[in-house]
Scaffold this motif. Structure first.
Motif, mmCIF file in Angstrom:
data_model
loop_
_atom_site.group_PDB
_atom_site.id
_atom_site.type_symbol
_atom_site.label_atom_id
_atom_site.label_comp_id
_atom_site.label_asym_id
_atom_site.label_seq_id
_atom_site.Cartn_x
_atom_site.Cartn_y
_atom_site.Cartn_z
ATOM 1 N N ARG A 1 -67.032 80.763 38.843
ATOM 2 C CA ARG A 1 -67.749 81.506 39.701
ATOM 3 C C ARG A 1 -69.325 81.932 39.236
ATOM 4 O O ARG A 1 -70.237 81.878 39.828
ATOM 5 N N ARG A 2 -69.023 82.745 38.125
ATOM 6 C CA ARG A 2 -69.901 83.534 37.805
ATOM 7 C C ARG A 2 -71.038 82.516 36.872
ATOM 8 O O ARG A 2 -72.459 82.653 36.992
ATOM 9 N N HIS A 3 -70.601 81.744 36.172
ATOM 10 C CA HIS A 3 -71.528 80.733 35.184
ATOM 11 C C HIS A 3 -71.825 79.142 35.811
ATOM 12 O O HIS A 3 -72.891 78.638 35.301
ATOM 13 N N HIS A 4 -70.942 78.806 36.643
ATOM 14 C CA HIS A 4 -71.062 77.548 37.122
ATOM 15 C C HIS A 4 -70.876 77.541 38.702
ATOM 16 O O HIS A 4 -69.694 76.819 39.012
ATOM 17 N N PRO A 5 -71.748 78.361 39.455
ATOM 18 C CA PRO A 5 -71.275 78.343 40.799
ATOM 19 C C PRO A 5 -71.455 76.865 41.791
ATOM 20 O O PRO A 5 -70.718 76.885 42.432
ATOM 21 N N ALA A 6 -72.266 76.012 41.134
ATOM 22 C CA ALA A 6 -72.274 74.731 41.787
ATOM 23 C C ALA A 6 -70.864 74.158 41.752
ATOM 24 O O ALA A 6 -70.533 73.487 42.728
ATOM 25 N N LEU A 7 -70.075 74.249 40.714
ATOM 26 C CA LEU A 7 -68.826 73.684 40.695
ATOM 27 C C LEU A 7 -68.079 74.126 41.710
ATOM 28 O O LEU A 7 -67.066 73.591 42.400
ATOM 29 N N ALA A 8 -67.983 75.784 41.739
ATOM 30 C CA ALA A 8 -67.054 76.371 42.776
ATOM 31 C C ALA A 8 -67.342 75.853 43.929
ATOM 32 O O ALA A 8 -66.494 75.390 44.913
ATOM 33 N N GLN A 9 -68.845 75.749 44.468
ATOM 34 C CA GLN A 9 -69.050 75.548 45.694
ATOM 35 C C GLN A 9 -68.657 74.051 45.966
ATOM 36 O O GLN A 9 -68.492 73.846 47.311
ATOM 37 N N ALA A 10 -68.841 73.150 44.994
ATOM 38 C CA ALA A 10 -68.392 71.710 45.264
ATOM 39 C C ALA A 10 -67.119 71.427 45.607
ATOM 40 O O ALA A 10 -66.648 70.887 46.535
ATOM 41 N N VAL A 11 -65.999 72.155 45.060
ATOM 42 C CA VAL A 11 -64.793 72.161 45.213
ATOM 43 C C VAL A 11 -64.630 72.765 46.478
ATOM 44 O O VAL A 11 -63.425 72.156 47.384
ATOM 45 N N LEU A 12 -64.857 73.754 46.870
ATOM 46 C CA LEU A 12 -64.628 74.420 48.120
ATOM 47 C C LEU A 12 -65.154 73.634 49.324
ATOM 48 O O LEU A 12 -64.370 73.433 50.385
ATOM 49 N N ALA A 13 -66.195 72.656 49.103
ATOM 50 C CA ALA A 13 -66.731 71.977 50.034
ATOM 51 C C ALA A 13 -65.875 70.367 50.168
ATOM 52 O O ALA A 13 -66.195 69.780 51.241
ATOM 53 N N GLY A 14 -65.161 70.229 49.184
ATOM 54 C CA GLY A 14 -64.494 69.042 49.022
ATOM 55 C C GLY A 14 -63.251 68.736 49.885
ATOM 56 O O GLY A 14 -63.021 67.619 50.181
ATOM 57 N N ALA A 15 -62.525 69.706 50.361
ATOM 58 C CA ALA A 15 -61.281 69.508 50.912
ATOM 59 C C ALA A 15 -60.735 70.794 51.816
ATOM 60 O O ALA A 15 -61.178 71.860 51.376
ATOM 61 N N SER A 16 -59.913 70.583 52.589
ATOM 62 C CA SER A 16 -59.193 71.717 53.279
ATOM 63 C C SER A 16 -58.311 72.521 52.258
ATOM 64 O O SER A 16 -58.094 72.058 50.929
ATOM 65 N N GLY A 17 -57.978 73.795 52.537
ATOM 66 C CA GLY A 17 -57.248 74.742 51.575
ATOM 67 C C GLY A 17 -55.927 74.069 51.198
ATOM 68 O O GLY A 17 -55.716 74.281 50.019
ATOM 69 N N GLN A 18 -55.329 73.400 52.129
ATOM 70 C CA GLN A 18 -54.138 72.757 51.774
ATOM 71 C C GLN A 18 -54.365 71.619 50.569
ATOM 72 O O GLN A 18 -53.361 71.725 49.763
ATOM 73 N N LEU A 19 -55.176 71.027 50.704
ATOM 74 C CA LEU A 19 -55.353 70.015 49.792
ATOM 75 C C LEU A 19 -55.862 70.469 48.437
ATOM 76 O O LEU A 19 -55.458 70.050 47.393
ATOM 77 N N ARG A 20 -56.801 71.587 48.475
ATOM 78 C CA ARG A 20 -57.113 72.103 47.345
ATOM 79 C C ARG A 20 -55.757 72.685 46.582
ATOM 80 O O ARG A 20 -55.776 72.733 45.092
ATOM 81 N N ASN A 21 -55.008 73.232 47.240
ATOM 82 C CA ASN A 21 -53.710 73.764 46.627
ATOM 83 C C ASN A 21 -52.857 72.580 45.837
ATOM 84 O O ASN A 21 -52.250 73.053 44.803
ATOM 85 N N MET A 22 -52.981 71.598 46.204
ATOM 86 C CA MET A 22 -52.152 70.377 45.763
ATOM 87 C C MET A 22 -53.034 69.563 44.653
ATOM 88 O O MET A 22 -52.593 69.204 43.557
ATOM 89 N N ALA A 23 -54.247 69.294 45.006
ATOM 90 C CA ALA A 23 -55.219 68.526 44.286
ATOM 91 C C ALA A 23 -55.312 68.917 42.713
ATOM 92 O O ALA A 23 -55.586 70.044 42.678
#
Length: 330
Positions: free
Chosen positions: A85-107
């Motif tokens: 989140r601090r050094h690569h915010p684009a990555l955190a934003q992309a992951v959060l935009a990519g799927a629902s919370g349930q899917l992110r917990n598994m993927a």
């Protein structure tokens, strides 16, 4: 779904051995893409090798100041990690935009890199698709293609890559680490995904039987800002119709360094080399950003019903770069 054997790997070498013993075997991470494809009959593995319990779930600093991200790190843990989140915010934003919370917990990170297109013709096993059955044809060229590719496509396939994370990783110069029976190796993510050409069924440069083990994120330049922006047809969880990942470093009002990647416009995360060439060393202003977008999109070849993506992506690139430039001067 046809019957399959299930094995749980104890270590990386065990996983490689189990896969090598069956030419139709697949590695199983979170299963959020593979299991769906098994249900529709697109994928029909005879064996699943579960790699979730391998010691590949850590996020650690590298000696150079970057990050080493294990392949079984979940998307939720990746997006929440303080260093990401601090050094690569684009990555955190992309992951959060990519799927629902349930899917992110598994993927998992490794599985996300290998997810396959959501083109309806690809997932419909009753019809032709060059990506699924080489040489059978691409109905999307003359059929339903409003969400399909405008860059880098061919007559053999016009599907787009679905990953949000892959777009951000492309803009952040990530490196993919993997292991085969011959030992470990690494490949830049810009070389990881193959051009579609006349072999759309060949999607990555991974050797047969390889297991993704980690990602390396190099440290960003001092003062760099990054951002990911996604456009979709509904506000809730949905695949992109266009996305941009950008990293920008501004010094004395000029662009000192730029990385730009586009999503949902090609068969792979699209590294915008032409735009980067226009940006580097130029004034960090709207005219430069528009010129960079135009330079990249000059190669666009839209189909009859997806031409809207060209102005959409132009506006998206200019908007994201403008926000990063303004942030850099605060």
């Amino acid at each position: 779904m046809r019957e399959f054997d299930y094995r749980r790997a104890h270590d990386v070498q065990h996983a490689l051995t189990l896969l090598a013993a069956d030419p139709d075997a697949r590695f199983l991470g979170g299963g959020t893409n593979l299991v769906d494809l098994m249900k529709t009959g697109v994928e029909q593995p005879t064996r699943l090798v579960d790699v979730r319990e391998l010691p590949l779930d850590g996020i650690e600093p590298t000696a150079e100041g970057g990050l080493r991200i294990g392949a079984t790190v979940t998307n939720s843990d990746l997006a929440a990690h303080p260093a990401v989140r601090r050094h690569h915010p684009a990555l955190a934003q992309a992951v959060l935009a990519g799927a629902s919370g349930q899917l992110r917990n598994m993927a998992t990170v490794g599985g996300n890199l290998l997810q396959r297109t959501r083109c309806g013709y690809f997932t419909d096993v009753s019809g032709p698709c060059n990506k699924r059955v080489p040489g059978s044809g691409c109905p999307a060229v003359t059929g339903e293609h409003h969400q399909h590719a405008v860059l880098g496509a061919s007559d053999h396939c016009v599907a787009v890559h679905p990953s949000d994370m892959g777009v951000a990783l492309t803009a952040l110069d990530a490196v993919v680490g993997y292991e085969t029976g011959e030992g470990p190796a690494e490949i830049p993510i810009t070389d990881f995904y193959l051009p579609v050409g006349d072999t759309p069924h060949r999607e990555t440069a991974l050797p047969p039987g390889a297991l993704i083990t980690h990602l390396i994120l190099p440290p960003p330049p001092a003062g760099a800002r990054s951002r990911y922006r996604k456009v979709r047809e509904r506000a809730s969880y949905a695949f992109a119709i266009g996305s941009v990942a950008a990293r920008l470093t501004v010094e004395d009002g000029r662009v000192a360094e730029a990385r730009l990647a586009l999503g949902a416009v090609a068969s792979r995360p699209w590294h915008a080399h032409a735009a980067e060439a226009v940006l580097t060393g130029a004034p960090a202003d709207g005219a430069t950003f528009a010129a960079a977008a135009d330079a990249e999109l000059a190669a666009a070849r839209p189909l009859p019903r997806n031409g809207y993506k060209v102005p959409l992506m132009r506006n998206l690139v200019v908007s994201v770069l403008t926000e990063l430039a303004e942030e850099a001067t605060r």
